[in-house]
Design a protein around this motif. Sequence first.
Motif, PDB file in Angstrom:
ATOM      1  N   ALA A 132       0.826  -1.217   0.000  1.00 53.64           N
ATOM      2  CA  ALA A 132       0.000   0.000   0.000  1.00 53.64           C
ATOM      3  C   ALA A 132       0.857   1.262   0.000  1.00 53.64           C
ATOM      4  N   GLU A 133       2.043   1.191   0.573  1.00 52.67           N
ATOM      5  CA  GLU A 133       2.947   2.340   0.550  1.00 52.67           C
ATOM      6  C   GLU A 133       3.479   2.600  -0.859  1.00 52.67           C
ATOM      7  N   GLN A 134       3.559   1.553  -1.659  1.00 54.11           N
ATOM      8  CA  GLN A 134       4.181   1.658  -2.977  1.00 54.11           C
ATOM      9  C   GLN A 134       3.182   1.889  -4.113  1.00 54.11           C
ATOM     10  N   LEU A 135       1.966   1.360  -3.965  1.00 58.47           N
ATOM     11  CA  LEU A 135       0.984   1.413  -5.051  1.00 58.47           C
ATOM     12  C   LEU A 135      -0.297   2.087  -4.592  1.00 58.47           C
ATOM     13  N   PRO A 136      -0.793   3.029  -5.366  1.00 54.42           N
ATOM     14  CA  PRO A 136      -2.125   3.544  -5.072  1.00 54.42           C
ATOM     15  C   PRO A 136      -3.140   2.407  -5.203  1.00 54.42           C
ATOM     16  N   PHE A 137      -4.214   2.490  -4.455  1.00 46.74           N
ATOM     17  CA  PHE A 137      -5.207   1.422  -4.481  1.00 46.74           C
ATOM     18  C   PHE A 137      -5.738   1.167  -5.885  1.00 46.74           C
ATOM     19  N   SER A 138      -5.926   2.205  -6.670  1.00 43.73           N
ATOM     20  CA  SER A 138      -6.470   2.015  -8.020  1.00 43.73           C
ATOM     21  C   SER A 138      -5.565   1.118  -8.863  1.00 43.73           C
ATOM     22  N   ARG A 139      -4.239   1.264  -8.722  1.00 48.77           N
ATOM     23  CA  ARG A 139      -3.303   0.409  -9.477  1.00 48.77           C
ATOM     24  C   ARG A 139      -3.331  -1.020  -8.945  1.00 48.77           C
ATOM     25  N   TYR A 140      -3.412  -1.163  -7.618  1.00 48.18           N
ATOM     26  CA  TYR A 140      -3.494  -2.488  -7.004  1.00 48.18           C
ATOM     27  C   TYR A 140      -4.753  -3.204  -7.500  1.00 48.18           C
ATOM     28  N   GLU A 141      -5.874  -2.490  -7.469  1.00 41.85           N
ATOM     29  CA  GLU A 141      -7.147  -3.063  -7.894  1.00 41.85           C
ATOM     30  C   GLU A 141      -7.120  -3.464  -9.368  1.00 41.85           C
ATOM     31  N   GLU A 142      -6.518  -2.628 -10.205  1.00 41.62           N
ATOM     32  CA  GLU A 142      -6.395  -2.928 -11.631  1.00 41.62           C
ATOM     33  C   GLU A 142      -5.581  -4.206 -11.849  1.00 41.62           C
ATOM     34  N   ALA A 143      -4.459  -4.307 -11.169  1.00 40.46           N
ATOM     35  CA  ALA A 143      -3.593  -5.479 -11.330  1.00 40.46           C
ATOM     36  C   ALA A 143      -4.254  -6.740 -10.775  1.00 40.46           C
ATOM     37  N   GLU A 144      -4.873  -6.643  -9.610  1.00 35.87           N
ATOM     38  CA  GLU A 144      -5.542  -7.801  -9.020  1.00 35.87           C
ATOM     39  C   GLU A 144      -6.683  -8.292  -9.914  1.00 35.87           C
ATOM     40  N   THR A 145      -7.445  -7.367 -10.468  1.00 33.70           N
ATOM     41  CA  THR A 145      -8.534  -7.745 -11.369  1.00 33.70           C
ATOM     42  C   THR A 145      -7.980  -8.456 -12.597  1.00 33.70           C
ATOM     43  N   ALA A 146      -6.931  -7.902 -13.171  1.00 35.26           N
ATOM     44  CA  ALA A 146      -6.326  -8.524 -14.361  1.00 35.26           C
ATOM     45  C   ALA A 146      -5.816  -9.923 -14.034  1.00 35.26           C
TER      46      ALA A 146
END
Length: 110
Positions: free
Chosen positions: A56-70
């Motif tokens: 969470a310190e490294q990635l904004p939630f929107s990027r995390y969510e995008e990657a997890e969804t993919a």
Amino acid sequence: MTAGRILLAALLLPVAAWAHDYPTAVRADYVLGCMASNGNTRLALEKCACAIDAIAEQLPFSRYEEAETALRMQAVPLGERGAMFRDPPEIRRAVEALRQAQAEATLRCF
């Protein structure tokens, strides 16, 4: 430090913290999955909680969510339709950023 700079720093701090804040359910889901992969022990709980905090310190939630969804969609057999979750460069970049954040979290926490 001038009063104006102190005020500016105080105003920006909550925005910076909020930009990388993840919903509690997302953090809990990550920790539960991580613990299942690491023995479901108290030590695993501590390490996995550290890992999601580091991510969470490294990635904004929107990027995390995008990657997890993919990544979830890539695991589903979708044939040609699955290519939209594998092939676009922005999806590949998001997944790579997540993998990099996870690698750094592993080094820090495990």
